[in-house]
Design an enzyme around this catalytic site. Structure first.
Site, PDB file in Angstrom:
ATOM      1  N   HIS A   1      70.587 -13.800 -26.818  1.00 49.82           N
ATOM      2  CA  HIS A   1      70.635 -12.960 -25.634  1.00 49.82           C
ATOM      3  C   HIS A   1      69.307 -12.950 -24.874  1.00 49.82           C
ATOM      4  O   HIS A   1      69.229 -12.468 -23.741  1.00 49.82           O
ATOM      5  CB  HIS A   1      71.028 -11.528 -26.028  1.00 49.82           C
ATOM      6  CG  HIS A   1      71.845 -10.830 -24.979  1.00 49.82           C
ATOM      7  ND1 HIS A   1      71.935 -11.262 -23.682  1.00 49.82           N
ATOM      8  CD2 HIS A   1      72.622  -9.713 -25.044  1.00 49.82           C
ATOM      9  CE1 HIS A   1      72.713 -10.459 -22.993  1.00 49.82           C
ATOM     10  NE2 HIS A   1      73.146  -9.501 -23.787  1.00 49.82           N
TER      11      HIS A   1
ATOM     12  N   ASP B   1      72.520 -14.917 -20.797  1.00 52.76           N
ATOM     13  CA  ASP B   1      73.119 -13.640 -20.421  1.00 52.76           C
ATOM     14  C   ASP B   1      74.589 -13.614 -20.809  1.00 52.76           C
ATOM     15  O   ASP B   1      75.235 -14.663 -20.955  1.00 52.76           O
ATOM     16  CB  ASP B   1      72.978 -13.399 -18.921  1.00 52.76           C
ATOM     17  CG  ASP B   1      71.519 -13.240 -18.493  1.00 52.76           C
ATOM     18  OD1 ASP B   1      70.708 -12.807 -19.343  1.00 52.76           O
ATOM     19  OD2 ASP B   1      71.209 -13.554 -17.327  1.00 52.76           O
TER      20      ASP B   1
END
Length: 437
Positions: A408, A412
């Site tokens: 992450h 995204d």
């Protein structure tokens, strides 16, 4: 009588040390030349060490799990006079004499001999017969306690695992009760053991302490690194693979004899290659210490494979340059090499994105752990026939979930979803996999 010292040999590829993962002998054992003594691991390759001479084990220089430097004394043998000298050192290298012995002159180099890897079964039979000529017959070993680990080579353990045999029930005829292939053959010929009459339920209070060594320790270190340094996000989507499975069956039915049987993986690899063209940021390695993302043009797909020794990830390099059949051939070749323990270091490293699959045992949903320092892993779950509403009625369709994890810090949630949705479209309309552009 004299002594012979066996040192950890140079296993090649610039390796300076190796981890001892298994002893095949114990102090007091009588061994013959070429009999397997120990197994060591470097990276993800296991190397077995044979005895260069006949003799009796009088000293073992390490415990399982210890990391030993190349050239360090590993085993001392009591040998007959004239056999207690070591082979000459490589040019430019000087090695210390064994403990308690003065330096001696070096005899001519011994002639090359076959390695036990050429035939594990034959080597063990030969060793057992040769030991019998120098040692008195051993009484049959009693059945081992539930907490006692049987002594057997990796090849024997693999055969027993595949046959569903608990080696604690097998009597070993080798040194120190070591179980040979012949012992396993005899056990299988007798058939399964019958339960003791009148045996009832009983408490089991045994506790077995298992040292984490070898490949299992490397896997543990890799997983701990990935989970401690990568903030995972997992995205799950269901895929209708009915059309894909029909196409796969048709292609397998009409394939040439020299072509491999197609599984789901080659189709997924080709779909990933096309999806990466639109989302190149998922095909990358993240050097978080330097703060640099290395985004690769070549798609090097790691295929997480379960082997008798544990999880390995052989790498299909440049999947973008391979067609469906070529992907299938390379996956098969690498899987066999990984299971046999013959995969090279290059074949087990260098991936830029990984596929993980448990096949028919894949479950409904998984949460794959990213193969550090990659930023994405695609997990395949099992295919199940489920009723799907088509707007007018429920119809049976072959459905499969993809469970995929992303770093992450680099990817995204939106980008992860776009990537998986692109793969979903390609797999549900498999003709698009073959359309270039």
């Amino acid at each position: 009588m004299g002594e012979h010292v066996i040192k950890l040999p140079d296993v090649g590829e610039g390796v300076a040390e190796a981890e001892l993962v298994e002893w095949h002998v114990a102090i007091g054992d009588l061994v013959r030349e070429d009999m397997l003594l120990a197994a060591v691991m470097t990276d993800k390759a296991t190397v077995e060490i044979p005895s260069p001479v006949d003799g009796e084990i009088i000293w073992l220089g390490a415990e399982v799990g210890d990391v030993v430097a190349v050239g360090s004394p590993l085993i001392r043998l009591k040998v007959a006079e004239g056999a207690d000298r070591e082979p000459p050192a490589a040019p430019g290298k000087t090695e210390p004499p064994p403990p308690g012995k003065p330096a001696e002159g070096k005899p001519p180099e011994r002639p090359a001999r076959p390695t036990p890897a050429e035939s594990t079964h034959t080597a063990e039979k030969h060793a057992a017969s040769m030991v019998a000529t120098i040692a008195p017959p051993r009484p049959a070993a009693p059945r081992r306690a539930e907490s006692e680990k049987p002594v057997a080579s990796p090849a024997v353990r693999l055969r027993a695992r595949e046959a569903g045999v608990d080696l604690r029930q097998v009597t070993g005829s080798g040194p120190a009760g070591r179980i040979t292939h012949d012992d396993l053959d005899a056990f299988l010929a007798r058939g399964p053991l019958q339960a003791r009459p009148g045996a009832g339920l009983a408490r089991n209070t045994t506790v077995e302490d298992i040292k984490v060594v070898g490949l299992r320790r490397k896997i543990a270190e890799k997983m701990a690194l990935a989970k401690s340094r990568i903030p995972h996000i997992t995205y799950v989507e269901e895929i209708d693979v009915t059309a894909l499975e029909d196409l796969r069956a048709a292609l397998n039915k009409n394939k040439r004899p020299d072509q491999p049987k197609l599984t789901l993986l080659p189709f997924l690899m080709r779909a990933m290659v096309k999806a990466i063209r639109d989302q190149p940021n998922v095909n990358a390695l993240f050097d978080d210490e330097a703060g640099i993302v290395h985004q690769h043009g070549g798609v090097h797909v790691g295929i997480a494979a379960q082997t008798p020794g544990g999880l390995m990830v052989p790498v299909v390099r440049h999947a973008e340059a391979r067609d469906l059949w070529d992907c299938a051939s390379e996956v098969n070749r690498l899987a066999e090499a990984a299971k046999a323990g013959t995969a090279s270091r290059d074949e087990l490293s260098g991936s830029t994105i990984t596929i993980t699959s448990l096949g028919a045992m894949g479950g409904v949903v998984t949460t794959p752990v990213i193969n550090h320092p990659e930023v994405a892993i695609v997990g395949v779950n099992k295919i199940m026939v489920r009723p799907v509403w088509d707007g007018a009625q429920f119809i049976p369709r072959k459905m499969m979930n993809l469970s995929s994890s992303f770093d992450h810090r680099v990817v995204d949630g939106w980008d992860a979803a776009v990537f998986i949705q692109r793969i979903k479209t390609l797999l549900e309309t498999p003709a698009m996999i073959f359309v270039e552009g």
